[in-house]
Write a protein that holds these residues in place. Structure first.
Motif, mmCIF file in Angstrom:
data_model
loop_
_atom_site.group_PDB
_atom_site.id
_atom_site.type_symbol
_atom_site.label_atom_id
_atom_site.label_comp_id
_atom_site.label_asym_id
_atom_site.label_seq_id
_atom_site.Cartn_x
_atom_site.Cartn_y
_atom_site.Cartn_z
ATOM 1 N N ILE A 179 88.586 -113.441 4.813
ATOM 2 C CA ILE A 179 89.043 -114.645 5.430
ATOM 3 C C ILE A 179 87.533 -115.435 5.455
ATOM 4 C CG2 ILE A 179 89.634 -115.679 7.788
ATOM 5 C CD1 ILE A 179 91.005 -113.176 8.408
ATOM 6 N N ILE A 180 87.636 -116.561 5.149
ATOM 7 C CA ILE A 180 86.678 -117.584 5.139
ATOM 8 C C ILE A 180 86.740 -118.784 6.132
ATOM 9 C CG2 ILE A 180 85.094 -119.358 3.942
ATOM 10 C CD1 ILE A 180 84.743 -116.371 2.925
ATOM 11 N N ASP A 181 85.775 -118.517 7.325
ATOM 12 C CA ASP A 181 85.930 -119.672 8.324
ATOM 13 C C ASP A 181 85.359 -120.955 8.079
ATOM 14 O OD1 ASP A 181 87.113 -117.372 9.836
ATOM 15 O OD2 ASP A 181 85.525 -117.392 11.233
ATOM 16 N N ASP A 182 85.648 -121.937 8.916
ATOM 17 C CA ASP A 182 85.078 -123.415 9.125
ATOM 18 C C ASP A 182 85.552 -124.210 7.853
ATOM 19 O OD1 ASP A 182 83.814 -122.115 11.160
ATOM 20 O OD2 ASP A 182 81.835 -121.937 10.319
ATOM 21 N N PHE A 183 86.362 -124.072 7.262
ATOM 22 C CA PHE A 183 86.937 -125.189 6.366
ATOM 23 C C PHE A 183 87.388 -126.346 7.230
ATOM 24 C CE2 PHE A 183 87.653 -121.656 3.130
ATOM 25 C CZ PHE A 183 87.568 -122.437 2.262
ATOM 26 N N GLY A 184 87.412 -127.616 6.639
ATOM 27 C CA GLY A 184 87.797 -128.659 7.413
ATOM 28 C C GLY A 184 86.761 -129.823 7.614
ATOM 29 N N ASN A 185 85.510 -129.294 7.331
ATOM 30 C CA ASN A 185 84.477 -130.375 7.600
ATOM 31 C C ASN A 185 83.562 -130.986 6.616
ATOM 32 O OD1 ASN A 185 83.480 -132.100 9.954
ATOM 33 N ND2 ASN A 185 81.678 -130.790 10.213
ATOM 34 N N GLY A 186 84.246 -130.256 5.302
ATOM 35 C CA GLY A 186 83.308 -130.770 4.002
ATOM 36 C C GLY A 186 81.839 -130.380 3.948
ATOM 37 N N GLN A 187 81.931 -129.194 4.313
ATOM 38 C CA GLN A 187 80.509 -128.592 4.472
ATOM 39 C C GLN A 187 80.269 -128.077 2.853
ATOM 40 O OE1 GLN A 187 79.102 -126.023 7.851
ATOM 41 N NE2 GLN A 187 81.605 -125.880 8.073
ATOM 42 N N LYS A 188 78.832 -127.793 2.695
ATOM 43 C CA LYS A 188 78.384 -127.424 1.465
ATOM 44 C C LYS A 188 78.874 -126.108 1.150
ATOM 45 C CE LYS A 188 74.015 -129.908 1.324
ATOM 46 N NZ LYS A 188 72.562 -129.888 1.354
ATOM 47 N N GLY A 189 79.394 -125.545 0.012
ATOM 48 C CA GLY A 189 79.875 -124.498 -0.257
ATOM 49 C C GLY A 189 81.536 -124.638 -0.199
ATOM 50 N N THR A 190 82.196 -125.653 0.327
ATOM 51 C CA THR A 190 83.607 -125.740 0.144
ATOM 52 C C THR A 190 84.355 -125.641 -1.176
ATOM 53 O OG1 THR A 190 83.278 -127.090 2.306
ATOM 54 C CG2 THR A 190 85.402 -127.315 1.003
ATOM 55 N N GLU A 191 83.694 -126.561 -2.092
ATOM 56 C CA GLU A 191 84.222 -126.174 -3.408
ATOM 57 C C GLU A 191 84.218 -125.196 -4.202
ATOM 58 O OE1 GLU A 191 86.288 -128.875 -4.253
ATOM 59 O OE2 GLU A 191 85.475 -129.968 -2.274
ATOM 60 N N GLU A 192 82.940 -124.269 -3.963
ATOM 61 C CA GLU A 192 82.647 -123.164 -4.695
ATOM 62 C C GLU A 192 83.531 -121.942 -4.097
ATOM 63 O OE1 GLU A 192 78.785 -125.494 -4.723
ATOM 64 O OE2 GLU A 192 80.542 -125.295 -3.279
ATOM 65 N N MET A 193 83.924 -122.323 -2.590
ATOM 66 C CA MET A 193 84.992 -121.181 -1.969
ATOM 67 C C MET A 193 86.190 -121.344 -2.649
ATOM 68 S SD MET A 193 83.591 -119.247 0.036
ATOM 69 C CE MET A 193 82.220 -118.870 1.136
ATOM 70 N N PHE A 194 86.525 -122.586 -2.916
ATOM 71 C CA PHE A 194 88.056 -123.003 -3.679
ATOM 72 C C PHE A 194 88.176 -122.434 -5.096
ATOM 73 C CE2 PHE A 194 88.660 -126.384 -0.317
ATOM 74 C CZ PHE A 194 89.722 -125.617 0.138
ATOM 75 N N GLN A 195 86.828 -121.859 -5.708
ATOM 76 C CA GLN A 195 86.806 -121.499 -7.032
ATOM 77 C C GLN A 195 86.830 -119.769 -7.066
ATOM 78 O OE1 GLN A 195 87.620 -123.495 -9.514
ATOM 79 N NE2 GLN A 195 87.698 -125.105 -7.889
ATOM 80 N N MET A 196 87.190 -119.124 -6.048
ATOM 81 C CA MET A 196 87.062 -117.685 -5.737
ATOM 82 C C MET A 196 87.915 -116.981 -7.122
ATOM 83 S SD MET A 196 84.610 -116.375 -4.061
ATOM 84 C CE MET A 196 83.475 -117.618 -3.909
ATOM 85 N N PRO A 197 87.600 -116.151 -7.689
ATOM 86 C CA PRO A 197 88.543 -115.367 -8.724
ATOM 87 C C PRO A 197 89.425 -114.550 -8.029
ATOM 88 C CG PRO A 197 86.524 -114.194 -8.540
ATOM 89 C CD PRO A 197 86.242 -115.503 -7.642
ATOM 90 N N VAL A 198 89.570 -114.350 -6.717
ATOM 91 C CA VAL A 198 90.613 -113.827 -6.043
ATOM 92 C C VAL A 198 91.202 -114.445 -4.966
ATOM 93 C CG1 VAL A 198 89.539 -111.241 -6.652
ATOM 94 C CG2 VAL A 198 88.818 -112.357 -4.641
ATOM 95 N N LYS A 199 92.335 -113.876 -4.571
ATOM 96 C CA LYS A 199 92.968 -114.497 -3.338
ATOM 97 C C LYS A 199 92.197 -114.349 -2.083
ATOM 98 C CE LYS A 199 97.426 -114.879 -1.048
ATOM 99 N NZ LYS A 199 98.982 -114.403 -1.152
ATOM 100 N N ILE A 200 91.828 -115.436 -1.385
ATOM 101 C CA ILE A 200 91.251 -115.239 -0.113
ATOM 102 C C ILE A 200 92.071 -115.864 0.922
ATOM 103 C CG2 ILE A 200 88.880 -115.339 -1.128
ATOM 104 C CD1 ILE A 200 88.613 -118.090 -0.230
ATOM 105 N N THR A 201 91.570 -116.002 2.120
ATOM 106 C CA THR A 201 92.424 -116.600 3.305
ATOM 107 C C THR A 201 91.314 -117.727 3.847
ATOM 108 O OG1 THR A 201 93.553 -114.778 3.753
ATOM 109 C CG2 THR A 201 93.321 -116.418 5.725
ATOM 110 N N ALA A 202 91.692 -118.969 3.731
ATOM 111 C CA ALA A 202 91.177 -120.087 4.353
ATOM 112 C C ALA A 202 91.426 -120.373 5.832
ATOM 113 C CB ALA A 202 91.595 -121.452 3.514
#
Length: 286
Positions: free
Chosen positions: A58-81
């Motif tokens: 589970i990756i917390d704190d989406f929603g505020n356009g923080q650095k690393g957001t786009e990188e998290m959306f490129q994970m090679p496996v299924k995650i939870t946003a």
């Protein structure tokens, strides 16, 4: 033939028949043992063919356009946003996560025992709210995050120890067909107890990935995740949006895939607790 010869002949014949019978009996026993061994081998083979231990990130704190957001959306496996409501990119992040095949959950701001109120974000649950105010805030947060199938707490060490408030939060989750993941910011949390009472799965975080934001620490925590999963058959772990966490995950995940399977939190909750979302009220989140 004399009587003596006849007796010897008969005895000899009986002895041969007896040996034949004993031989057949022995062969039957051996065959039975072999059949039993084959059956046991099949059971052993079936029992050893279970899938890999499951890991839900589970990756917390989406929603505020923080650095690393786009990188998290490129994970090679299924995650939870886990997406905070009412923030500039809350809706966008939920849409992207859903299109990527990630699970989406509401990252619900909740009052901590210590910390700045400014860290909470809009729509936070605090202990001074009435029952109806708590309910309205939870409902509004769920409505604000499309595709949400669950919820976890942002901060919240004070709220997750409050039976009154958690009872309302979990009642709304159940009505909307959502489960709740206790982030375990409070080791005296009542979430698991209240969830069980309400017929919800008692899901909780096992390991924080990035309580220290360094590559070495996150790498160490991922080793802990792998060990926990292999010992317990599953592990729930929580990290946060950020480049260091994203880069470390991307580098480490391929190494871990030999021993664990990465799944969305909803997959794990269905498998572990037999969860089946049954919203009692209309929802735009399913």
């Amino acid at each position: 033939m004399s009587k003596i010869s006849r007796c010897i002949f008969i005895c000899s014949r009986h002895l041969k028949l007896r040996k034949f019978a004993i031989g057949c009996l022995g062969l039957s026993i051996i065959c039975s043992m072999n059949i039993g061994y084959a059956s046991a081998s099949k059971v052993d083979a079936d029992s050893s063919s279970e899938g890999k231990p499951k890991v839900a990130i589970i990756i917390d704190d989406f929603g505020n356009g923080q650095k690393g957001t786009e990188e998290m959306f490129q994970m090679p496996v299924k995650i939870t946003a886990a997406i905070m409501p009412f923030l500039p990119t809350s809706h966008r992040d939920a849409e992207i996560a859903h299109k990527r095949g990630y699970d989406v959950i509401v990252h619900m701001p909740m009052e901590p025992k210590t910390g700045k109120a400014s860290w909470l974000g809009p729509g936070a649950i605090t202990t001074d709210l009435s029952d109806s105010e708590v309910r309205k805030k939870v409902e509004a947060a769920i409505d604000d995050i499309p595709y949400a199938i669950g919820m976890n707490n942002h901060m919240g060490s004070k709220i997750t120890g409050d039976e009154r408030i958690m009872g309302i939060v979990l009642a709304v989750c159940k009505e909307r067909g959502l489960f709740f993941v206790d982030s375990k910011t409070n080791y005296r949390s009542v979430v698991g107890l209240v969830a069980t009472q309400k017929g919800l799965p008692p899901v909780n975080n096992h390991i924080f990935l990035d309580d220290t934001h360094t590559t070495s620490h996150i790498t160490k925590q991922l080793r802990e995740v792998e060990m926990w999963a292999n010992q317990n058959r599953y592990c729930v772990t929580i990290g946060h949006v950020g480049k260091t966490t994203a880069d470390t995950l991307r580098n480490r995940i391929p190494q871990m895939q030999g021993s664990v399977e990465f799944v969305g939190i909803s997959d794990l909750v269905k498998e572990k607790w037999g969860w089946n979302a049954s919203p009692m009220l209309p929802s735009n989140n399913q």
